[in-house]
Motif scaffolding. Structure first.
Motif, PDB file in Angstrom:
ATOM      1  N   VAL A 297       0.823  -1.214   0.000  1.00 23.91           N
ATOM      2  CA  VAL A 297       0.000   0.000   0.000  1.00 23.91           C
ATOM      3  C   VAL A 297       0.855   1.261   0.000  1.00 23.91           C
ATOM      4  O   VAL A 297       1.887   1.339   0.673  1.00 23.91           O
ATOM      5  N   GLN A 299       0.292   5.527   0.647  1.00 22.49           N
ATOM      6  CA  GLN A 299      -0.678   6.383   1.322  1.00 22.49           C
ATOM      7  C   GLN A 299      -0.147   7.801   1.496  1.00 22.49           C
ATOM      8  O   GLN A 299       1.016   8.011   1.812  1.00 22.49           O
ATOM      9  N   ILE A 353     -10.466   2.684   5.812  1.00 17.15           N
ATOM     10  CA  ILE A 353      -9.343   2.346   4.936  1.00 17.15           C
ATOM     11  C   ILE A 353      -9.580   0.996   4.278  1.00 17.15           C
ATOM     12  O   ILE A 353      -9.364   0.810   3.068  1.00 17.15           O
ATOM     13  N   LEU A 357      -9.757   0.189   0.245  1.00 16.95           N
ATOM     14  CA  LEU A 357      -8.796  -0.732  -0.386  1.00 16.95           C
ATOM     15  C   LEU A 357      -9.512  -1.894  -1.065  1.00 16.95           C
ATOM     16  O   LEU A 357      -9.057  -2.388  -2.107  1.00 16.95           O
ATOM     17  N   HIS A 376      -7.196  10.726   3.548  1.00 16.30           N
ATOM     18  CA  HIS A 376      -6.247   9.778   2.979  1.00 16.30           C
ATOM     19  C   HIS A 376      -6.435   9.619   1.479  1.00 16.30           C
ATOM     20  O   HIS A 376      -7.572   9.566   0.979  1.00 16.30           O
ATOM     21  N   LEU A 378      -5.082   6.687  -1.216  1.00 16.13           N
ATOM     22  CA  LEU A 378      -4.499   5.349  -1.133  1.00 16.13           C
ATOM     23  C   LEU A 378      -4.256   4.775  -2.518  1.00 16.13           C
ATOM     24  O   LEU A 378      -4.963   5.106  -3.476  1.00 16.13           O
TER      25      LEU A 378
END
Length: 433
Positions: A297, A299, A353, A357, A376, A378
Motif C-alpha cells: 500500500v 498512502q 481504509i 482498499l 487519505h 491510497l
C-alpha cells in the motif's frame, strides 16, 4: 515461549483501565522494600515490591524512566495482571499436587544443584589472578595494544581456569574414592546399572540417560559425556553446600515460576491429546487455514479535504503519490518513507481504509477517505491474493487455537474458584477511590 498470554474476556483484563488510572494517579508509590499488598489471590498475594521487581526485570526496564506516564501506568497494570495470573496458576498447580510430583521435584533438585555448581565455579574463577611476571610478558607480547593485552589476559585466565577445574575435580574424586564403571556401558545395560560410585555418591545409567527417549543404548561416548557431567555436578554442588553456600531463595523463586508453566504443559496435553483431535478441530474451523490477502500500500494523509483534493488532482495529472507523500503527508511514518506503507494484511486497518482498499484495483488512486487521522489518498502497488492452506500447513496454528480456546475457559474457572481481591482498587481511607 510465553506461557501466560493475554485473555481479553477475563476479569484480569477488565480491571486494566482502573489499574492504570490508579497507578498513574499515584495511588501506588512502591519501592524495593514495600510490602504493601496490591492483590490477594486465595492464600497468596502480590505486593508493591513484587510489582517493582517485575518492572525492573521486564525488557522495558531500561526504557521505563523515559516513558510517558500513560505508558508507565499501562506497563505496570499489565505486569500486575501477569503476576496475579501466575499466582492463580500456582495455587491450582499445588492443588493438583504437581509440586509433589517426581517430575517437578527432579527439576527443582537439578536447578538447586546447578545453582550450587555455578556459585562455586564462579568463585573459583574470581580467585584466579595473573602473576606479575606473566602480566609483564603479556604486555610485551601485546606491543602496547590494550585490546590485544585484554584478550591475552582473558585467554590466560581461561586456560588457568580449565587447569584448576580439572585439578579440583580430581582432588574431589580422590577424596570421595570415586570409581568409574565405563565397561558397563554396553548392550543390555539397565536404568539401575551403576556407572559411577564413591563415598556418598552413586550414579546409575538411568540418572544420566532418559530411557524413554533412548530405548536402545545411544553412542557409548555420549553416555560417558553425560556421566562425567553428572559426576562433576554432584561433586561440586556437594562441596559448595558444605561450604555454606545458600541458594534457597533462588530455588524458591524457580519453584514458584516453574509450577504455573508445568500446570499449563499438563493442561495442553489434555486439551490437545493427539493429531486426530487437531484434525477434527480444523474441520470444524476451516477459517484457520485461510491466509488473508496482503497488499503493498501507498498512502498520503493530509489535514484538510481541500489539500487532499488538490493533491489528488496533481496525481491525476501525472505526479507521483509517493513523491508528494514525502513532501506533504502528515503521517510521520508515511512521510519518512515517501508514502510506502509496505505489505499490509487485509483487515488490519481502520474500517474506512479497509473499505476503500477493497474497491481499489492495482495502481489506482482512491477517492479521498476521511478517518480520525485525516484525509487519505491510497493506492495498491501489488497484492498477494488470499488462499486456503491444508492442515499440514497450519498445524501449529490449529494447536494454538485449541489451547487459546480452552485457556480462556480455564482461567475463568480459576477466577471463580479462588477469590481475587484487588486492594489497589479499593477506596482508600479518608479519600476517594
Amino acid at each position: 515461549m510465553n506461557r501466560f498470554p493475554f485473555y481479553p474476556n477475563s476479569l484480569l483484563h477488565r480491571v486494566s483501565l482502573a489499574l492504570g488510572a490508579l497507578l498513574l494517579a499515584g495511588s501506588l508509590h512502591a519501592n524495593a522494600g514495600n510490602q504493601q499488598s496490591l492483590v490477594t489471590i486465595g492464600r497468596l498475594q502480590v505486593t508493591a515490591a513484587d510489582l517493582e521487581q517485575a518492572v525492573a526485570s521486564s525488557p522495558f526496564a531500561t526504557q521505563f524512566a523515559a516513558m510517558d506516564e500513560d505508558d508507565q501506568a499501562s506497563l505496570r497494570g499489565d505486569l500486575l495482571k501477569r503476576l496475579v495470573l501466575s499466582r492463580l496458576l500456582r495455587i491450582e498447580a499445588e492443588a493438583q499436587g504437581l509440586d509433589r510430583s517426581p517430575e517437578f521435584l527432579e527439576e527443582v533438585e537439578n536447578f538447586r544443584l546447578g545453582m550450587l555448581y555455578r556459585h562455586y565455579m564462579d568463585k573459583l574463577r574470581e580467585r584466579l589472578r595473573v602473576p606479575d611476571d606473566e602480566l609483564l610478558r603479556l604486555r610485551k607480547e601485546s606491543n602496547g595494544n590494550s585490546d590485544v593485552f585484554t584478550a591475552l589476559k582473558s585467554a590466560y585466565i581461561s586456560d588457568r581456569y580449565r587447569q584448576v577445574r580439572l585439578l579440583t575435580l580430581q582432588k574431589l574424586r580422590d577424596e570421595r574414592h570415586v570409581v568409574l564403571h565405563e565397561d558397563r556401558i554396553k548392550p543390555g545395560i539397565t536404568p539401575d546399572t551403576v556407572l559411577m560410585e564413591g563415598d556418598g555418591l552413586r550414579i546409575t545409567y538411568g540418572d544420566v540417560i532418559e530411557v524413554a527417549e533412548y530405548p536402545k543404548l545411544p553412542n557409548p561416548e555420549y553416555v560417558k559425556e553425560q556421566l562425567y557431567k553428572r559426576g562433576e555436578l554432584l561433586l561440586i554442588a556437594d562441596v559448595a553446600q558444605k561450604e555454606g553456600v545458600d541458594v534457597s531463595e533462588r530455588v524458591e523463586a524457580f519453584r514458584n515460576e516453574r509450577l504455573p508453566a508445568l500446570l499449563i504443559e499438563h493442561k495442553e496435553k489434555e486439551w490437545v491429546p493427539d493429531e486426530a483431535a487437531m484434525r477434527a478441530y480444523f474441520e470444524a474451523h476451516p477459517e484457520l487455514g485461510h491466509v488473508v490477502e496482503r497488499r503493498h500500500v501507498g498512502q498520503l494523509v493530509t489535514s484538510s479535504y481541500a489539500q487532499a483534493k488538490a493533491l489528488r488532482r496533481r496525481i491525476e495529472q501525472g505526479e507521483s503519490l509517493f513523491k508528494l507523500a514525502g513532501e506533504y503527508s502528515i503521517d510521520p511514518y508515511g512521510r519518512s518513507h515517501n508514502g510506502d506503507m509496505g505489505w499490509v494484511r487485509q483487515g488490519s486497518g481502520m474500517p474506512q481504509i479497509e473499505a476503500a482498499l477493497a474497491r481499489l484495483k492495482d495502481g489506482e488512486v482512491s477517492p479521498i477517505v476521511k478517518t480520525p487521522k485525516g484525509y487519505h489518498l491510497l493506492t495498491i502497488v501489488e497484492r498477494r491474493l488470499g488462499r486456503m492452506r491444508p492442515f499440514e500447513g497450519v498445524r501449529d496454528k490449529v494447536r494454538q487455537a485449541m489451547i487459546s480456546e480452552k485457556m480462556k475457559a480455564f482461567i475463568g474457572e480459576l477466577e471463580q474458584k479462588y477469590q481475587i481481591v484487588w486492594h489497589v482498587l479499593k477506596k482508600p481511607e479518608g479519600g476517594e477511590s
